[in-house]
Motif scaffolding. Structure first.
Motif, PDB file in Angstrom:
ATOM      1  N   TYR A  46       0.836  -1.208   0.000  1.00 25.01           N
ATOM      2  CA  TYR A  46       0.000   0.000   0.000  1.00 25.01           C
ATOM      3  C   TYR A  46       0.872   1.259   0.000  1.00 25.01           C
ATOM      4  O   TYR A  46       0.561   2.265  -0.623  1.00 25.01           O
ATOM      5  N   ASN A  47       1.996   1.170   0.706  1.00 26.78           N
ATOM      6  CA  ASN A  47       2.885   2.328   0.796  1.00 26.78           C
ATOM      7  C   ASN A  47       3.557   2.641  -0.544  1.00 26.78           C
ATOM      8  O   ASN A  47       3.946   3.777  -0.802  1.00 26.78           O
ATOM      9  N   LEU A  48       3.666   1.639  -1.406  1.00 28.24           N
ATOM     10  CA  LEU A  48       4.325   1.887  -2.697  1.00 28.24           C
ATOM     11  C   LEU A  48       3.524   2.899  -3.526  1.00 28.24           C
ATOM     12  O   LEU A  48       4.085   3.842  -4.070  1.00 28.24           O
ATOM     13  N   ILE A  49       2.211   2.719  -3.577  1.00 24.53           N
ATOM     14  CA  ILE A  49       1.406   3.639  -4.389  1.00 24.53           C
ATOM     15  C   ILE A  49       1.144   4.949  -3.641  1.00 24.53           C
ATOM     16  O   ILE A  49       1.243   6.027  -4.204  1.00 24.53           O
ATOM     17  N   ASN A  50       0.873   4.864  -2.351  1.00 23.53           N
ATOM     18  CA  ASN A  50       0.544   6.072  -1.586  1.00 23.53           C
ATOM     19  C   ASN A  50       1.773   6.877  -1.182  1.00 23.53           C
ATOM     20  O   ASN A  50       1.794   8.083  -1.352  1.00 23.53           O
ATOM     21  N   GLY A  51       2.734   6.187  -0.613  1.00 21.96           N
ATOM     22  CA  GLY A  51       3.878   6.890  -0.040  1.00 21.96           C
ATOM     23  C   GLY A  51       4.948   7.176  -1.068  1.00 21.96           C
ATOM     24  O   GLY A  51       5.345   8.325  -1.259  1.00 21.96           O
ATOM     25  N   VAL A  52       5.427   6.131  -1.746  1.00 29.45           N
ATOM     26  CA  VAL A  52       6.548   6.311  -2.666  1.00 29.45           C
ATOM     27  C   VAL A  52       6.103   7.106  -3.894  1.00 29.45           C
ATOM     28  O   VAL A  52       6.778   8.035  -4.324  1.00 29.45           O
ATOM     29  N   THR A  53       4.945   6.733  -4.447  1.00 30.35           N
ATOM     30  CA  THR A  53       4.497   7.386  -5.679  1.00 30.35           C
ATOM     31  C   THR A  53       3.606   8.589  -5.395  1.00 30.35           C
ATOM     32  O   THR A  53       3.345   9.394  -6.284  1.00 30.35           O
ATOM     33  N   GLY A  54       3.119   8.708  -4.150  1.00 29.71           N
ATOM     34  CA  GLY A  54       2.347   9.886  -3.770  1.00 29.71           C
ATOM     35  C   GLY A  54       0.964   9.967  -4.393  1.00 29.71           C
ATOM     36  O   GLY A  54       0.384  11.043  -4.482  1.00 29.71           O
ATOM     37  N   GLN A  55       0.430   8.831  -4.851  1.00 26.87           N
ATOM     38  CA  GLN A  55      -0.917   8.838  -5.431  1.00 26.87           C
ATOM     39  C   GLN A  55      -1.900   8.313  -4.392  1.00 26.87           C
ATOM     40  O   GLN A  55      -1.863   7.129  -4.060  1.00 26.87           O
ATOM     41  N   TYR A 187      14.981   1.365  -4.548  1.00 26.98           N
ATOM     42  CA  TYR A 187      16.356   1.691  -4.932  1.00 26.98           C
ATOM     43  C   TYR A 187      16.647   1.262  -6.370  1.00 26.98           C
ATOM     44  O   TYR A 187      17.566   0.490  -6.621  1.00 26.98           O
ATOM     45  N   SER A 188      15.806   1.713  -7.283  1.00 29.49           N
ATOM     46  CA  SER A 188      16.069   1.433  -8.699  1.00 29.49           C
ATOM     47  C   SER A 188      15.576   2.638  -9.483  1.00 29.49           C
ATOM     48  O   SER A 188      14.991   3.562  -8.905  1.00 29.49           O
ATOM     49  N   ARG A 189      15.773   2.615 -10.790  1.00 31.99           N
ATOM     50  CA  ARG A 189      15.315   3.755 -11.579  1.00 31.99           C
ATOM     51  C   ARG A 189      13.803   3.901 -11.487  1.00 31.99           C
ATOM     52  O   ARG A 189      13.267   4.995 -11.586  1.00 31.99           O
ATOM     53  N   TYR A 190      13.106   2.767 -11.272  1.00 30.20           N
ATOM     54  CA  TYR A 190      11.652   2.843 -11.175  1.00 30.20           C
ATOM     55  C   TYR A 190      11.224   3.543  -9.887  1.00 30.20           C
ATOM     56  O   TYR A 190      10.340   4.395  -9.896  1.00 30.20           O
ATOM     57  N   GLY A 191      11.882   3.176  -8.784  1.00 31.98           N
ATOM     58  CA  GLY A 191      11.564   3.824  -7.518  1.00 31.98           C
ATOM     59  C   GLY A 191      11.869   5.310  -7.557  1.00 31.98           C
ATOM     60  O   GLY A 191      11.103   6.138  -7.058  1.00 31.98           O
ATOM     61  N   ARG A 192      12.997   5.648  -8.183  1.00 32.02           N
ATOM     62  CA  ARG A 192      13.340   7.074  -8.298  1.00 32.02           C
ATOM     63  C   ARG A 192      12.294   7.805  -9.117  1.00 32.02           C
ATOM     64  O   ARG A 192      11.886   8.920  -8.769  1.00 32.02           O
ATOM     65  N   ALA A 193      11.849   7.156 -10.203  1.00 32.22           N
ATOM     66  CA  ALA A 193      10.840   7.809 -11.045  1.00 32.22           C
ATOM     67  C   ALA A 193       9.531   7.974 -10.258  1.00 32.22           C
ATOM     68  O   ALA A 193       8.845   8.989 -10.382  1.00 32.22           O
ATOM     69  N   MET A 194       9.183   6.976  -9.440  1.00 32.79           N
ATOM     70  CA  MET A 194       7.965   7.085  -8.632  1.00 32.79           C
ATOM     71  C   MET A 194       8.068   8.266  -7.676  1.00 32.79           C
ATOM     72  O   MET A 194       7.139   9.047  -7.516  1.00 32.79           O
ATOM     73  N   LYS A 195       9.232   8.384  -7.035  1.00 31.45           N
ATOM     74  CA  LYS A 195       9.420   9.509  -6.109  1.00 31.45           C
ATOM     75  C   LYS A 195       9.399  10.841  -6.857  1.00 31.45           C
ATOM     76  O   LYS A 195       8.906  11.841  -6.345  1.00 31.45           O
TER      77      LYS A 195
END
Lengths: 342, 297, 258
Positions: A46-55, A187-195
Motif C-alpha cells: 500500500y505504501n508503494l502507491i501512496n507513499g513512494v508514488t504519492g498517489q 532503490y532502482s530507476r523505477y523507484g526514483r521515477a515514482m518519487k
C-alpha cells in the motif's frame, strides 16, 4: 559488495527466525504473528502507491477481497464447493478451478493486478485525485458483485472450509519477500521515477518520464501483493464473506503507513507491529467500561474513533511519521557518515 | 411501461436526483476552491439527518428541527475546515486527502458509538407522509415536494453565486487563490462560506433522504456521498450547474434502468461508479466542466 | 543559414478569449545560443510550454528537425531531444543531488522492472554506469561535492545549476533554459555563462533561453527574438536589439540601464 553480504546475512537470519517461531511458539502467539505478517505485506505494498508514488489510493480492501476469493476458489475442492453453495449451483469454471497453494495465491495476486491495470486507464490518464474516489468506490462495488453473483461467490454467505495452508512459514517468508522486493523497487530507476512523480509531476515529465506508465506500474505492483496477501488471509481465516473486506481494513493500513512514514518501507514494517499490537491492546475500548461506578455499555467502534483522531492528529502535527520518506538504513548511514566526518 | 408508470418514475427520478444534486454541489464547490475531494461531505448529510431525528425526539416541531439540523451541519462543516483542512493549506495534497478521509471515518464511527449502528426509523410529520393520487398515479407527497424545493434552493444558490459579492469571490477563488488575495478578499472567510453553503445543502439532502426512505444510520452518507461525487464529476467538477445536471442524470438513470430492467436492481448502487469510470475515460472535464487540472507553470 | 533545428511557424495560442501568442514565427539553427526576451507577460514561457508539448498551440506548427511536433506528449518531446528547466526551480526536493541527475538519466538506464526486482546483472552494470555519468555531469558544473546532499539544501545558485545539469542528463539536442540567471549575483552569472558555453561545445547543444538580464544575453546569445504582448517586435543580434526603437519603447528604457 559489503552491502550484498550484509543483505544475505539479514535475509538468512530472518528466515531462521521465521522457522524458529513456527516451530516453537504457541498457537495464540503465532496467530498474532500471522496477522502482523499479512498486514505487513498489505501495508508495504500500500505504501508503494501512496507513499513512494504519492498517489492517494484507497484500494486495499477491494484488492484483498479479489485475492481472497480467487485463492479460496482455487483451494476448496470441487465436491465441497457443491455442498457449500446454497443459493445456486456453482458455475462450471468455479468447479473446475483447482490448484496447489502457491499457484492459488499467485493467481489471487494476478487477478488483483489485472483489475488494477484496468482501473489505471480512467484514473491515471487525467490529472486530479480520482484514484482515491475510484478505489473507494471500487471497494463497495466489489461487494455488490460478490452478493449478486452467487454462482461464483456463494453470495452474502461467503466461502468457508478454505484449506488452512497459510502457516507462519508461508506468511513470514512472503512478508520478507515483499519487503525485499519493495526495497529493490525503491532503490532502482523505477523507484526514483515514482518519487519524482510524487515530488513534482511536471518536472518528472520534463525528464522524459512517462508518468502514466510509472503510476500504473506502482499501482499494479501494490495490487499484486495485496491480492497475494488476500489469498494468505483467506487461507489463514478459512472463511471469507463480502462483509469482511470493508473500508475498515483500508483505514487500518492507512494508519500504519502514515505512522511509519509515507514512502518508508522500514518504517511501515515497524509501524505494522506497533499498530497491530495496539489494536489488540485497545480492544478494551470497545467493551463495557466502568467509570465512576457507571457502566458505559459496550461501544463497538470506539477503537476506530480513537484511531481516526490519531490519524488526523498525526497529519496535523507529525506528518512525517516515524521515518519520513526515508529508510532506516539511510538514516543510520547518514548519521555514521557524519560522525566519521565524510 | 405505460404513461402513468412513466410519469410516476419520472417524479421518483427527479426526487432522487434532487438529493444527489444537493449533495453534489458541496463536493463541486469545495473542489473548486481547494482542489480537495472532501470525503467527509457525505457524512455531513448523515449528521443533518441525525440532528433532525434527535431534535424531533426532543419534541421540537419538525420545521424547527430542520432549521436546527441545518445550522448544526453548517457548524460541523466549518469546524472541519478550520480544524483539519486549514492548517494543511500549504502541505502536500496527499496530507489533506488523508485528513479528509480521517474526518469522514471519525464522524461515521463517532455516530456509531454514540447512537449505535442499527438503522432508526425516521418519522416525518403527517403532511409529508401522505400519498397523493390522481388519474391512477399514486405517489408520496415527498417525491413531489422534494424536486420543487430543490429547484427553489438551487435558484437561491445561483443568485448568491452570480449576484452577490460573496458569490463572485467564490467563483474568483475557484480560478486562482493568489489573485483573490491581491484583490483584498479574505480567502479563508470565503472558504468558510463555501463549507457553510455545501454543508447546508448536504443537510437538506440528508433530511430529504431520511424522509423518503424513512430510516437513518451512521453509514448512510458513504454510498450516497460516493454517488453524489460521481454526479459532480459527470457534470464537470467545479461547476455548480454541472453538479445539478449530473445529480439529476444519475437519479433518472437509477430509477429508469431498474424500472426497465428489474434484473439489474441488485447493481443499482454500482451505476454511479460506471458513470464515473466512463466520464473519466471519455470526457474527464464532464458535461459543463473546465479543465481545472491544467498544469500551471 | 545552417541547418534549422527548431522552427516556429505562425504559432498562435489562446487561453479562453486571451491571445497569449499571436502568429509568432522564428527559427533556430543547430549550434546557436538563441535568446527569447521581452517584458513580463510577453508570452515567453508560453512558447516554452508549446515547444515542450505542455500546450498544444491553437494554430500554427512547431517543427523540430523538420518534423511537426506541435502538441506531442511532453515526455515524448524529451525523448526526441528537447530538455528544459523551469522559471521557478523545480528540483525533486526529497532526493539528493545525485538522484536528481539519475532521474534525468532515467530513459538511458535500460534495465527492466523485473531486472530491478530480481537484481539481475544489468541492474548493477547500468546503475554503476549511470552513477559515473551523473558524477561526470556534476563535475562539469563544479557541484560534484554536493552529490549526496539533499537537493533542497543547496544555495539558490547551485540549485539552478542542478536543474540545468538534470536537463542536460536527458541527453538533449535542444536545451531550453527559462531564466537561468534569475536570482544570481554577477559573479554567479558570469560563471553560468562560461558553463553554458562550455556544455554547448562539450555536448554539441543548441540552446534556447529566456532571460531578463540583458548583459547576460549580450554576453552569450548569438541571436535574439523580442516579444511584446505575444507578438514578435524584433529579430536579430542582441547588439542591434538594444538600440531598436520598438524594443526600447516596449521595455520603457529598461535596457538603457543595463
Amino acid at each position: 559488495m559489503k552491502g550484498t553480504v550484509f543483505k544475505t546475512i539479514a535475509i538468512l537470519s530472518t528466515l531462521l527466525f521465521i522457522y524458529l517461531c513456527d516451530r516453537f511458539l504457541d498457537s495464540y502467539t503465532l496467530s498474532i504473528m500471522n496477522n502482523i505478517g499479512i498486514f505487513a505485506i498489505l501495508a508495504l505494498s500500500y505504501n508503494l502507491i501512496n507513499g513512494v508514488t504519492g498517489q492517494f489510493s484507497l484500494e486495499p480492501n477491494g484488492f484483498v477481497a479479489i485475492g481472497a476469493y480467487v485463492t479460496a476458489l482455487f483451494l476448496i475442492p470441487a465436491d465441497i464447493k457443491s455442498d457449500m453453495f446454497a443459493l445456486v449451483d456453482p458455475a462450471e469454471t468455479v468447479l473446475a478451478m483447482h490448484a496447489p497453494f502457491l499457484p492459488a495465491i499467485v493467481a489471487g495476486g494476478i487477478a488483483s493486478m489485472f483489475i488494477a491495470l484496468l482501473l489505471s486507464f480512467p484514473v491515471f490518464r487525467v490529472r486530479g485525485d480520482y484514484l482515491a474516489i475510484v478505489t473507494l468506490g471500487f471497494g463497495f462495488i466489489i461487494r455488490i458483485f460478490a452478493i449478486n453473483n452467487p454462482a461464483y461467490t456463494n453470495g452474502a454467505m461467503g466461502l468457508n472450509d478454505i484449506p488452512d495452508n497459510a502457516d507462519f512459514l508461508w506468511i513470514g517468508s512472503i512478508a520478507l519477500i515483499t519487503f525485499v522486493v519493495m526495497l529493490h523497487i525503491v532503490y532502482s530507476r523505477y523507484g526514483r521515477a515514482m518519487k519524482a512523480v510524487r515530488d513534482d509531476e511536471d518536472a518528472a515529465i520534463a525528464m522524459g518520464i512517462d508518468t502514466f506508465k510509472i503510476k500504473t506500474t506502482a499501482f499494479a505492483t501494490s495490487a499484486f501483493f495485496e491480492g497475494l496477501g488476500g489469498g494468505l488471509l483467506a487461507s489463514f481465516l478459512t472463511t471469507i464473506s463480502p462483509d469482511q473486506f470493508t473500508f475498515m481494513l483500508t483505514f487500518q493500513l492507512l494508519i500504519i503507513i502514515v505512522l511509519g512514514g509515507l514512502g518508508s518501507m522500514s518504517g511501515t514494517l515497524l509501524s505494522t507491529v506497533l499498530v497491530m499490537g495496539s489494536m489488540e491492546w485497545l480492544r478494551f475500548l470497545d467493551d463495557d467500561m466502568v467509570i465512576f461506578a457507571m457502566h458505559t455499555g459496550a461501544h463497538p467502534g470506539m477503537r476506530m474513533v480513537v484511531f481516526s483522531i490519531l490519524l488526523i492528529v498525526m497529519m496535523l502535527f507529525a506528518r512525517r511519521g516515524l521515518f519520513g520518506d526515508r529508510e532506516i538504513m539511510d538514516i543510520i548511514g547518514e548519521k555514521l557518515g557524519k560522525r566519521s566526518g565524510r | 411501461m405505460d404513461l402513468s408508470t412513466f410519469l410516476q418514475q419520472l417524479v421518483n427520478g427527479a426526487s432522487l436526483g434532487s438529493m444527489y444534486a444537493l449533495i453534489a454541489i458541496g463536493y463541486t464547490m469545495v473542489y473548486g476552491v481547494l482542489r480537495l475531494i472532501n470525503f467527509a461531505h457525505g457524512d455531513i448529510m448523515m449528521v443533518g439527518a441525525f440532528l433532525t431525528y434527535f431534535a424531533v425526539s426532543f419534541k421540537f416541531p419538525f420545521e424547527a428541527a430542520v432549521a436546527l439540523a441545518i445550522f448544526g451541519s453548517i457548524v460541523v462543516g466549518i469546524l472541519t475546515d478550520k480544524i483539519a483542512y486549514k492548517p494543511l493549506r500549504n502541505a502536500p495534497k496527499i496530507s489533506l486527502l488523508i485528513t479528509a478521509i480521517g474526518i469522514s471515518f471519525f464522524l461515521e464511527n463517532l455516530f456509531n458509538v454514540l447512537f449505535g449502528g442499527v438503522p432508526r426509523a425516521f418519522s416525518a410529520p403527517e403532511y409529508l407522509s401522505k400519498v397523493m393520487h390522481f388519474n391512477g398515479i399514486y405517489m408520496p407527497v415527498t417525491v413531489v415536494i422534494i424536486p420543487i424545493m430543490t429547484v427553489i434552493i438551487l435558484a437561491s444558490l445561483l443568485w448568491i453565486l452570480y449576484r452577490t459579492k460573496y458569490g463572485m469571490a467564490i467563483r474568483a477563488l475557484a480560478f486562482d487563490i493568489p489573485t483573490v488575495k491581491l484583490m483584498g478578499i479574505n480567502a479563508d472567510s470565503i472558504i468558510s462560506i463555501v463549507f457553510a453553503l455545501g454543508s447546508a445543502l448536504a443537510a437538506i439532502g440528508g433530511i430529504f433522504y431520511a424522509v423518503s426512505y424513512p430510516s437513518i444510520d451512521p453509514l448512510m452518507g458513504i454510498i450516497v456521498g460516493l454517488k453524489a461525487f460521481a454526479a459532480a464529476v459527470l457534470g464537470g467538477i467545479g461547476s455548480v450547474t454541472g453538479a445539478v445536471l449530473g445529480g439529476f442524470i444519475l437519479g433518472f438513470t437509477e430509477i429508469f434502468v431498474v424500472a426497465l430492467f428489474p434484473e439489474l436492481g441488485g447493481y443499482k448502487d454500482a451505476f454511479a461508479f460506471f458513470f464515473l469510470i466512463l466520464v473519466l475515460l471519455f470526457r474527464p472535464t464532464g458535461i459543463m466542466g473546465e479543465d481545472l487540472e491544467r498544469s500551471r507553470f | 543559414m545552417r541547418e534549422r533545428l527548431l522552427e516556429i511557424e505562425s504559432v498562435t495560442m489562446k487561453f479562453g478569449g486571451v491571445t497569449a501568442i499571436d502568429a509568432l514565427s522564428f527559427a533556430i539553427a543547430r549550434g546557436e545560443i538563441y535568446g527569447l526576451i521581452g517584458p513580463n507577460g510577453a508570452g515567453k514561457t508560453t512558447i516554452f510550454n508549446i515547444i515542450t508539448g505542455n500546450y498544444r498551440p491553437t494554430s500554427g506548427r512547431v517543427l523540430f528537425r523538420g518534423e511537426d511536433i506541435s502538441g506531442i506528449k511532453a515526455s515524448e518531446a524529451v525523448h526526441r531531444g528537447i530538455a528544459r528547466t523551469f522559471q521557478n526551480i523545480r528540483l525533486f526536493k526529497s532526493m539528493s543531488v545525485l538522484e536528481n541527475i539519475l532521474i534525468g538519466l532515467h530513459e538511458q538506464t535500460k534495465y527492466s522492472y523485473i531486472e530491478a526486482i530480481l537484481r539481475l546483472p544489468r541492474y548493477f552494470s547500468y546503475e554503476k554506469m549511470m552513477r559515473e555519468k551523473a558524477m561526470e555531469i556534476l563535475e562539469e558544473f563544479a557541484i560534484a561535492g554536493f552529490a549526496h546532499s539533499n537537493a533542497s539544501a543547496l544555495s539558490y545558485g547551485n540549485q539552478r545549476k542542478v536543474e540545468i545539469a538534470r536537463a542536460l542528463a536527458t541527453n538533449p539536442t535542444l536545451l531550453m533554459l527559462d531564466e537561468p540567471a534569475a536570482g544570481m549575483n554577477p559573479i554567479e552569472t558570469e560563471e553560468l555563462s562560461r558553463i553554458i558555453r562550455k556544455i554547448k561545445e562539450d555536448y554539441d547543444l543548441t540552446i534556447l533561453l529566456i532571460e531578463h538580464d540583458m548583459k547576460f544575453v549580450n554576453a552569450i546569445c548569438d541571436r535574439v527574438t523580442v516579444l511584446d504582448y505575444g507578438e514578435k517586435i524584433f529579430d536579430g543580434s542582441p547588439a542591434d536589439a538594444v538600440v531598436d526603437e520598438k524594443v526600447i519603447s516596449a521595455y520603457l528604457g529598461e535596457f538603457r540601464n543595463a
